[in-house]
Every structure is written in C-alpha cells, then in structure tokens.
Scaffold this motif. Sequence first.
Motif, PDB file in Angstrom:
ATOM      1  N   ALA A 475       0.806  -1.228   0.000  1.00 39.54           N
ATOM      2  CA  ALA A 475       0.000   0.000   0.000  1.00 39.54           C
ATOM      3  C   ALA A 475       0.836   1.274   0.000  1.00 39.54           C
ATOM      4  O   ALA A 475       0.287   2.392  -0.053  1.00 39.54           O
ATOM      5  CB  ALA A 475      -0.929  -0.003   1.216  1.00 39.54           C
ATOM      6  N   LEU A 478       0.202   3.774  -2.875  1.00 45.70           N
ATOM      7  CA  LEU A 478      -1.066   4.489  -2.713  1.00 45.70           C
ATOM      8  C   LEU A 478      -0.952   5.615  -1.692  1.00 45.70           C
ATOM      9  O   LEU A 478      -1.519   6.709  -1.865  1.00 45.70           O
ATOM     10  CB  LEU A 478      -2.171   3.506  -2.295  1.00 45.70           C
ATOM     11  CG  LEU A 478      -2.513   2.407  -3.307  1.00 45.70           C
ATOM     12  CD1 LEU A 478      -3.545   1.454  -2.714  1.00 45.70           C
ATOM     13  CD2 LEU A 478      -3.031   3.024  -4.598  1.00 45.70           C
ATOM     14  N   LEU A 479      -0.222   5.335  -0.611  1.00 49.39           N
ATOM     15  CA  LEU A 479      -0.008   6.350   0.421  1.00 49.39           C
ATOM     16  C   LEU A 479       0.753   7.531  -0.146  1.00 49.39           C
ATOM     17  O   LEU A 479       0.390   8.713   0.099  1.00 49.39           O
ATOM     18  CB  LEU A 479       0.724   5.730   1.596  1.00 49.39           C
ATOM     19  CG  LEU A 479       1.080   6.676   2.742  1.00 49.39           C
ATOM     20  CD1 LEU A 479      -0.213   7.225   3.385  1.00 49.39           C
ATOM     21  CD2 LEU A 479       1.934   5.972   3.806  1.00 49.39           C
ATOM     22  N   ARG A 481       0.873   8.451  -3.324  1.00 54.87           N
ATOM     23  CA  ARG A 481       0.008   9.154  -4.286  1.00 54.87           C
ATOM     24  C   ARG A 481      -1.008  10.064  -3.591  1.00 54.87           C
ATOM     25  O   ARG A 481      -1.221  11.203  -3.973  1.00 54.87           O
ATOM     26  CB  ARG A 481      -0.717   8.130  -5.132  1.00 54.87           C
ATOM     27  CG  ARG A 481      -1.564   8.730  -6.260  1.00 54.87           C
ATOM     28  CD  ARG A 481      -2.520   7.696  -6.817  1.00 54.87           C
ATOM     29  NE  ARG A 481      -3.500   7.340  -5.766  1.00 54.87           N
ATOM     30  CZ  ARG A 481      -4.375   6.344  -5.937  1.00 54.87           C
ATOM     31  NH1 ARG A 481      -4.386   5.620  -7.027  1.00 54.87           N
ATOM     32  NH2 ARG A 481      -5.231   6.088  -4.953  1.00 54.87           N
ATOM     33  N   ASP A 482      -1.600   9.496  -2.509  1.00 58.03           N
ATOM     34  CA  ASP A 482      -2.616  10.268  -1.797  1.00 58.03           C
ATOM     35  C   ASP A 482      -2.009  11.510  -1.154  1.00 58.03           C
ATOM     36  O   ASP A 482      -2.640  12.598  -1.134  1.00 58.03           O
ATOM     37  CB  ASP A 482      -3.287   9.404  -0.724  1.00 58.03           C
ATOM     38  CG  ASP A 482      -4.147   8.309  -1.340  1.00 58.03           C
ATOM     39  OD1 ASP A 482      -4.428   8.381  -2.552  1.00 58.03           O
ATOM     40  OD2 ASP A 482      -4.481   7.353  -0.593  1.00 58.03           O
ATOM     41  N   ARG A 483      -0.810  11.412  -0.661  1.00 56.43           N
ATOM     42  CA  ARG A 483      -0.172  12.565  -0.032  1.00 56.43           C
ATOM     43  C   ARG A 483       0.215  13.616  -1.079  1.00 56.43           C
ATOM     44  O   ARG A 483       0.181  14.831  -0.821  1.00 56.43           O
ATOM     45  CB  ARG A 483       1.052  12.138   0.756  1.00 56.43           C
ATOM     46  CG  ARG A 483       0.681  11.432   2.064  1.00 56.43           C
ATOM     47  CD  ARG A 483       1.908  11.013   2.837  1.00 56.43           C
ATOM     48  NE  ARG A 483       1.522  10.454   4.146  1.00 56.43           N
ATOM     49  CZ  ARG A 483       2.372   9.907   5.019  1.00 56.43           C
ATOM     50  NH1 ARG A 483       3.679   9.839   4.708  1.00 56.43           N
ATOM     51  NH2 ARG A 483       1.952   9.446   6.170  1.00 56.43           N
ATOM     52  N   SER A 485      -1.359  14.188  -3.818  1.00 54.07           N
ATOM     53  CA  SER A 485      -2.547  14.880  -4.331  1.00 54.07           C
ATOM     54  C   SER A 485      -3.186  15.741  -3.242  1.00 54.07           C
ATOM     55  O   SER A 485      -3.997  16.594  -3.509  1.00 54.07           O
ATOM     56  CB  SER A 485      -3.553  13.855  -4.827  1.00 54.07           C
ATOM     57  OG  SER A 485      -4.015  13.036  -3.764  1.00 54.07           O
TER      58      SER A 485
END
Length: 485
Positions: A475, A478-479, A481-483, A485
């Motif tokens: 994961a 994903l972590l 990418r989320d940060r 964005s």
Amino acid sequence: MPRFETQGLAALEARLSGDLEALELPAKPWVPERTVGGRRVHDVVIVGAGMCGLAAAARLKLLGIDNVLAVDAAEAGREGPWVTFARMETLRSPKTLAGPSLGLASLTFRAWFTAQFGEREWEVLDKIPKDQWMAYLVWYRRVLDLPVRNGVRVTDVRGEGELVRVRCEGAMDTVLLARHLVLATGRSGLGGAQTPRFLEGIDRRFWAHSVDRIDFGALAGKRVAVIGAGASAMDNAATALEAGAGSVDMLIRRREMPRINKLTGIGSPGVVHGLHRLPDEWKWRFLAYAADEQVPPPRASTLRVSRHPNARFLLGCAVHAAIEENGALRLETSLGPLRADYLIAATGFANDLSGRLEFAAIAPHVRTWGDGRQPAAAGGRRPGFSDAPDLGPDFEFRERVTGSCPILRRIHCFNDAAMLTHGKVSGDIPAVSAGADRLARGIAAELLAADVEAHFERLQAYDTPELRGDEWVDAAPLLVRDRAS
C-alpha cells in the motif's frame, strides 16, 4: 486400568512407533557426509554393543546422527556380562527402573515384559532374571534398528589427521575411519580384569578371574576359594557350590561384611545431573567415601551361598601369597595357611590402559586424575581413583601433555572408568539414559561446530519460500500518491 496391557510385542512396537512419530523422532539426518580417499567416514564408531553401547547408539540416532556403527567382539545376543560372566540369578536393580529407555515409556523393560506376560505377572515379579534382561536388550536393539556388527574385535586405535583410525578384525577385517569414537566397554572399563600380584606366575589351571570362562562342572568335589565379598564373589561362589564343589571358602579381607549401599541412599535426579558439575573435591569425597564403605553383595546372592553347609565365610582373611604345592594351591593368609584346588579372584577391574594392546598408541598420552586433578586433600595415590581418566564434559579423554595426542578429544570414555568425572551414568542401569543423552548431545555439538561452514552454506543456499508473493498488496505507493494529491 493397567498401565500396560498384554497385547504382544507387535502391539507394543506399533505403540512405540507412534510415540516416536508424535515426538518427531528420529530427527532428520543433518550431519554432512564425509569421505577420505574414497573411504567412508563414520560420524561415530562405538566399541561395545552392550547396554551402554546400545543406549549411546540409540540416542545418537534419535538426534539425527545416523552415520553410526557399533562393533562388538561377542556373538549377537551375548554382548555384555548378562549371559557370560555375570553369574547372578537376577539383577540387583529394582524392576521399575527405566534403564536405557531414553524417556520413552514404550521402550522400558516394564512395557516389554507386560506386553508379553501382563500386569499380573509384573506385580508378582520380584527381580529381573538376567537372561530376561538380555532378551530385552536384544529386542531393544532390533526394535530401534540399531547398527551393530558382531564378531568384530578392535585391535588398534590411533589418530589419522583429524579422524580416529580403528583397526578391526574378525567378521569385519578392515580399518574404520571415524570422527568420534565411543568406548562403551562396560564394567571392564579401560584396563580389564584386575589380578592380585601374588597370582603372577601361577599356572592358570589353578585359578581364574571372575570374568573368565570357568568350567564349573570340573570343580565338582574340589576345594574352591573365592577372593572378595562383592556381588561377583558371591555369584561365583554360589555357582561353584551348585555345580557340586566339595567346599567353598570366601576369603574376605574385611572383618565385617559391608551392609549398606551408600550411593543408593542418595540416588536422585540431582545426583545424576549435578554430581559431575560439583567441584572436584566434592566428587572425590562422595565417591571415595562410597568406595571405602563398599557396596554390599545382594542379600539373595549371599543367601545363595550361605544355604550350603560346605560354604565358609572367612572374615579378616587377607591373602598374601599363593604357592603351587602337590597339585593344588597353598594360600598364605592372615588367618594362616589354607589349601585350595582352585581359586577365583573376584577382584574387580583396573583403569590401566597400558595393559590393552589395542590402546597402545594412545595410552601414554591419556591424562588421569593422578596427573594433577586429584584434590590435595585426597592424600596420596589411590588405586582405582588416581588412575581414573581425567575426562572432559562430553566424556572425552584429555591429553597428559597438551598437543601430544590431539585425537584424544574425539575419543569418549563411556564406560565404568568415567565414574569419577561423570558419576554413575555410564555403567549401571539406573542412570544410563542420562549418560547417553549427555554423551550424544556433546557429540552433536562437536559435529555442528566442526561443520559450521557447511551449515552456514546450507543456510545461505536454502531457498524454499514460505510466502509466494500473492499474500499481500503493498500500500505504500497508494499512500505516496494520496499525499501528493
């Protein structure tokens, strides 16, 4: 419910097999194979396939050390003293002792006995007949499938590089190479029979040691003298009387018969597992005191002699000399001269390796307690103690002079001569399993250390995955990418 049932040996053997499987025994073989010049190298060679040799072989096998060979000069079923020079009717040990069972209830004498004869017969059994004990050991060897070659006599032991070279003759006329050698030579230990000096030069047709083959039938009507007051002396005297000896004189140096078996009184797991770790001063005190007090002969053996009216117990009768005279012996004793047609010396065993030709190459280098380990408070030299081998924690011999015979550290003294260093764990029934375990664990540790590089290579080469890679999802991306964005 009875603990064991009369189901026959087949059922017992099936139960033992199940017990071993549940315990994951024997362990998987783990010692790397070795050859030298195309010749097989045994991990362990055991000299002697009596009770101690079998127990040692069994414990090594259970630990996954399966490249082992035991050799014995006797024919199969006649190893050890039980049906040869042991002339008692029964063992003196209680029938309940676990003996060489190595912690496995299905491997005990009791399990073997009750599987065939039942609990009722077990309850009425007093002492174990010696022939029955031998039959149990024969089964023990078979059911564990222990590697034994009979009719093989060891004639020479010496070092060959880092290996022990063992010359054998008889049914297997060859040279064996071993990483470790175990001397499971029983009560005779390292030096064999101990004979009084006054018998030197006396024709052997007039006397024998108690371990010798004796034609007791030829003693019918004869005057027989037996030196000693221990179990062996009583058993030989009784056998002569039962064979029709005209008379038997027990020549006993002490003025009183020993009556109390001192070491029996302190028998405990503490003694079995802790005596060898006590300071040497305490080891010496315990065992020297017990030796001074002496072990009495069994009551049954003594009554076996005294029930005969033609037997005499001559206490305070030390023998000073023996003289051939008119086809018999004249014995000069502290009670005056005595005459005998035949004499049996039940005088025990010696630790003197120099008397054994097969050990000639190593004997001068073996360190004894008299070479510096003997406590100062013990006083002067004491036969049987001062000449006992000074052993290491794994029953291994030590060098008298460092560097003079390095192979000694690979030769293990698992017999009666080890008692002073290790206690009574390598000769008697009660603690033989503990002794075999101590020996086998020590050898296992030495084998691991000797092959440490090979085992590290195995560690590095092992590549069987337990996880296939499909058990999780990373994961982290994903972590990130989320940060972002």
